[in-house]
Design a protein around this motif. Sequence first.
Motif, PDB file in Angstrom:
ATOM      1  N   HIS A   1      -1.363  -1.014   6.793  1.00  0.00           N
ATOM      2  CA  HIS A   1      -0.176  -0.160   6.793  1.00  0.00           C
ATOM      3  C   HIS A   1       0.521  -0.216   5.444  1.00  0.00           C
ATOM      4  O   HIS A   1       0.347  -1.172   4.675  1.00  0.00           O
ATOM      5  CB  HIS A   1       0.793  -0.568   7.917  1.00  0.00           C
ATOM      6  CG  HIS A   1       0.260  -0.292   9.294  1.00  0.00           C
ATOM      7  ND1 HIS A   1      -0.637  -1.139   9.915  1.00  0.00           N
ATOM      8  CD2 HIS A   1       0.472   0.736  10.151  1.00  0.00           C
ATOM      9  CE1 HIS A   1      -0.934  -0.653  11.104  1.00  0.00           C
ATOM     10  NE2 HIS A   1      -0.288   0.482  11.275  1.00  0.00           N
ATOM     11  N   SER A   2       1.323   0.815   5.176  1.00  0.00           N
ATOM     12  CA  SER A   2       2.028   0.908   3.901  1.00  0.00           C
ATOM     13  C   SER A   2       3.186  -0.086   3.853  1.00  0.00           C
ATOM     14  O   SER A   2       3.596  -0.635   4.886  1.00  0.00           O
ATOM     15  CB  SER A   2       2.571   2.325   3.696  1.00  0.00           C
ATOM     16  OG  SER A   2       3.626   2.589   4.611  1.00  0.00           O
ATOM     17  N   SER A   3       3.717  -0.294   2.659  1.00  0.00           N
ATOM     18  CA  SER A   3       4.842  -1.219   2.504  1.00  0.00           C
ATOM     19  C   SER A   3       6.050  -0.746   3.303  1.00  0.00           C
ATOM     20  O   SER A   3       6.768  -1.563   3.886  1.00  0.00           O
ATOM     21  CB  SER A   3       5.212  -1.344   1.021  1.00  0.00           C
ATOM     22  OG  SER A   3       5.569  -0.080   0.475  1.00  0.00           O
TER      23      SER A   3
ATOM     24  N   GLU B   1       0.138  -1.163  -3.903  1.00  0.00           N
ATOM     25  CA  GLU B   1       0.242   0.295  -3.847  1.00  0.00           C
ATOM     26  C   GLU B   1       0.500   0.882  -5.233  1.00  0.00           C
ATOM     27  O   GLU B   1      -0.043   1.930  -5.589  1.00  0.00           O
ATOM     28  CB  GLU B   1       1.361   0.694  -2.881  1.00  0.00           C
ATOM     29  CG  GLU B   1       1.036   0.410  -1.430  1.00  0.00           C
ATOM     30  CD  GLU B   1       2.233   0.576  -0.518  1.00  0.00           C
ATOM     31  OE1 GLU B   1       2.047   0.611   0.708  1.00  0.00           O
ATOM     32  OE2 GLU B   1       3.379   0.666  -1.025  1.00  0.00           O
TER      33      GLU B   1
ATOM     34  N   LYS C   1       2.597  -5.995  -1.075  1.00  0.00           N
ATOM     35  CA  LYS C   1       2.041  -4.703  -0.675  1.00  0.00           C
ATOM     36  C   LYS C   1       2.474  -3.603  -1.631  1.00  0.00           C
ATOM     37  O   LYS C   1       1.668  -2.744  -2.015  1.00  0.00           O
ATOM     38  CB  LYS C   1       2.507  -4.372   0.745  1.00  0.00           C
ATOM     39  CG  LYS C   1       1.787  -3.217   1.382  1.00  0.00           C
ATOM     40  CD  LYS C   1       0.386  -3.613   1.800  1.00  0.00           C
ATOM     41  CE  LYS C   1      -0.301  -2.491   2.556  1.00  0.00           C
ATOM     42  NZ  LYS C   1      -1.673  -2.851   2.956  1.00  0.00           N
ATOM     43  N   ARG C   2       3.715  -3.635  -2.066  1.00  0.00           N
ATOM     44  CA  ARG C   2       4.213  -2.615  -3.006  1.00  0.00           C
ATOM     45  C   ARG C   2       3.506  -2.707  -4.340  1.00  0.00           C
ATOM     46  O   ARG C   2       3.191  -1.692  -4.962  1.00  0.00           O
ATOM     47  CB  ARG C   2       5.732  -2.778  -3.192  1.00  0.00           C
ATOM     48  CG  ARG C   2       6.539  -2.240  -2.017  1.00  0.00           C
ATOM     49  CD  ARG C   2       7.989  -2.586  -2.158  1.00  0.00           C
ATOM     50  NE  ARG C   2       8.566  -1.961  -3.350  1.00  0.00           N
ATOM     51  CZ  ARG C   2       9.731  -1.326  -3.360  1.00  0.00           C
ATOM     52  NH1 ARG C   2      10.427  -1.229  -2.259  1.00  0.00           N
ATOM     53  NH2 ARG C   2      10.202  -0.816  -4.459  1.00  0.00           N
TER      54      ARG C   2
END
Length: 584
Positions: A34-36, A182, A178-179
């Motif tokens: 999943h995204s940040s 990304e 996570k950021r």
Amino acid sequence: MSTIGDTRSDSSELDRYQRTTAALFRLLEYATNHSSQELLQEFLDEAETLTGSKIGFFHYVEEDQVTLSLQTWSSNTLRNCSAPGAGTHYPINNAGVWVDCVRVGAPVIHNDYATMSGKRGLPEGHAEVIRELVVPVIRGGKLKAILGVGNKAEFYDDGDQQVVSQLASLAWETVERKRREEERDHLRGELTQSQKLESIGRLAGGVAHDYNNMLTVIQGHLDLAIQSIDRESELYHDLQEAYRAAERSAALTRQLLAFARKQATIPKHVQVNESIEDMLGMLRRILGEGIELCWQPSEHPACVFMDPTQLDQVLANLCVNARDALSGHGRILVRTREIELDAVDCHSHADARPGRFLLLSVYDNGCGIAPDQLPHIFEPFYTNKESGLGTGLGLATVYGIVQQNGGFIEVDSTPGKGSSFNVYFPRSEGAPDPESEAPVHYRDQVGAETILLVEDEPMLLSLATRILHSLGYRVFPAADAEQAISLGHRLGPVLNLLITDVVMPMQNGQDLAHYLRRRNPELKVLYISAYPAQVLEGNDNPKEQATFLQKPFSAHELARKVRFVFDGSLHREYRVIHSNNDMK
């Protein structure tokens, strides 16, 4: 001996510990796919569940340590709160008791929030707050973020504080990691796309070079044929149509060269608002009656240093692209404003750099662009239009021009809602250049001087030789630099003019000109090329600053340019001025 109450308390703490541990493992697993932003919201939802809360929020503390920026609310808060959400900034000094944890650098519980003094009020649409628990995230002695929950049915206690503190700490670590991932993926994608466009640009430039040679031959022979035909004959009109088709083909190659960043340009200080206003009438005719074109100029007119025809080309292509997205009806907004970017602003865009920019934005409320198409829209010949309705060069041309002039472009689009194209051009502090005088026209374009003509394309060499012979010049053709050097030695000071292609096998035109000028310092030079700026960049000596003739050219343009070079009356519009971003 423990009491029954102690046993229940121990059991409750054990249960809370087990639920918290299980939640942390779930969150770490959730992070993999999943995204940040999704991960951050999941942390808040878990914090609510584990503490029995009804609302939750997560803010970053900016580097200045005096500003908070809201990142997200919990899912439950989003359903029950209509106040402004993610991206909202709060000066800490202006905030109320809900940021006490920032002021003291430790978790804070407000079980009596409703009766507390020091509150600053809630934004319109915000959910009512009864009680709250807010904890800070501190790293390296600096505040990084705060995570808060609220409106538990019972009082918050130390156990709740411990759970939320653990979640806040883990949220910071995993979401930040996570950021960063990304961001790396985003920049890697942009770099890959930029390299891909660069490679296609080199190919496009090579294709345009060869194509322009053929177009010059076609236009030149059409010129000669048209001059020898009676204007009333049917054949004369057929030849005129063929010539117009050749001109349209030449415009296509200019788009290819603009994309490849090999187009010779004549930059000047352009007042952008005035330039756009001059185009509005033409744009409205192009767009049609069913489309409303709105214009919002910047309050303080700003200049950019670029070729004004390129600015026109960027605006026209963006507006035509917007028109096609509207299917005949809708609204296009053209807007300019001044903007200054710092290193933080540029962090998420590979082509951006800090500085002062003129931002040109074109918005439409059309069909939008599908997410899977967005990475490809600047590729040449890529189009989502029906067959025959687009070449796929419009946005590729825009990209090439923007890059050539040291700018960058951002696109935001939502299918079904429209698109916005934001073009950033470096601002110029210079005053707008005065309008050029009309070019000088010559009645007599014939001559008797001696010319050495060098061109590696046989058909073009033959054609240009024929045209110059017909005007009275003594012409010595050469197919390459070796032949040209031999002829130059034989002719010596008798040679008046070298006309040479820029890009040739073994030796380029500029090196050839420098060699011959060592023996004949008075030798004049005229370069012919599809993209002369590739070789002529950085030539600051006025005596050495060569003139050039852009391919494809007509017989009339060749005759006029040769005469201009000999008579020393070359108008300023024909001088080559180069961009630092031309391809090497």
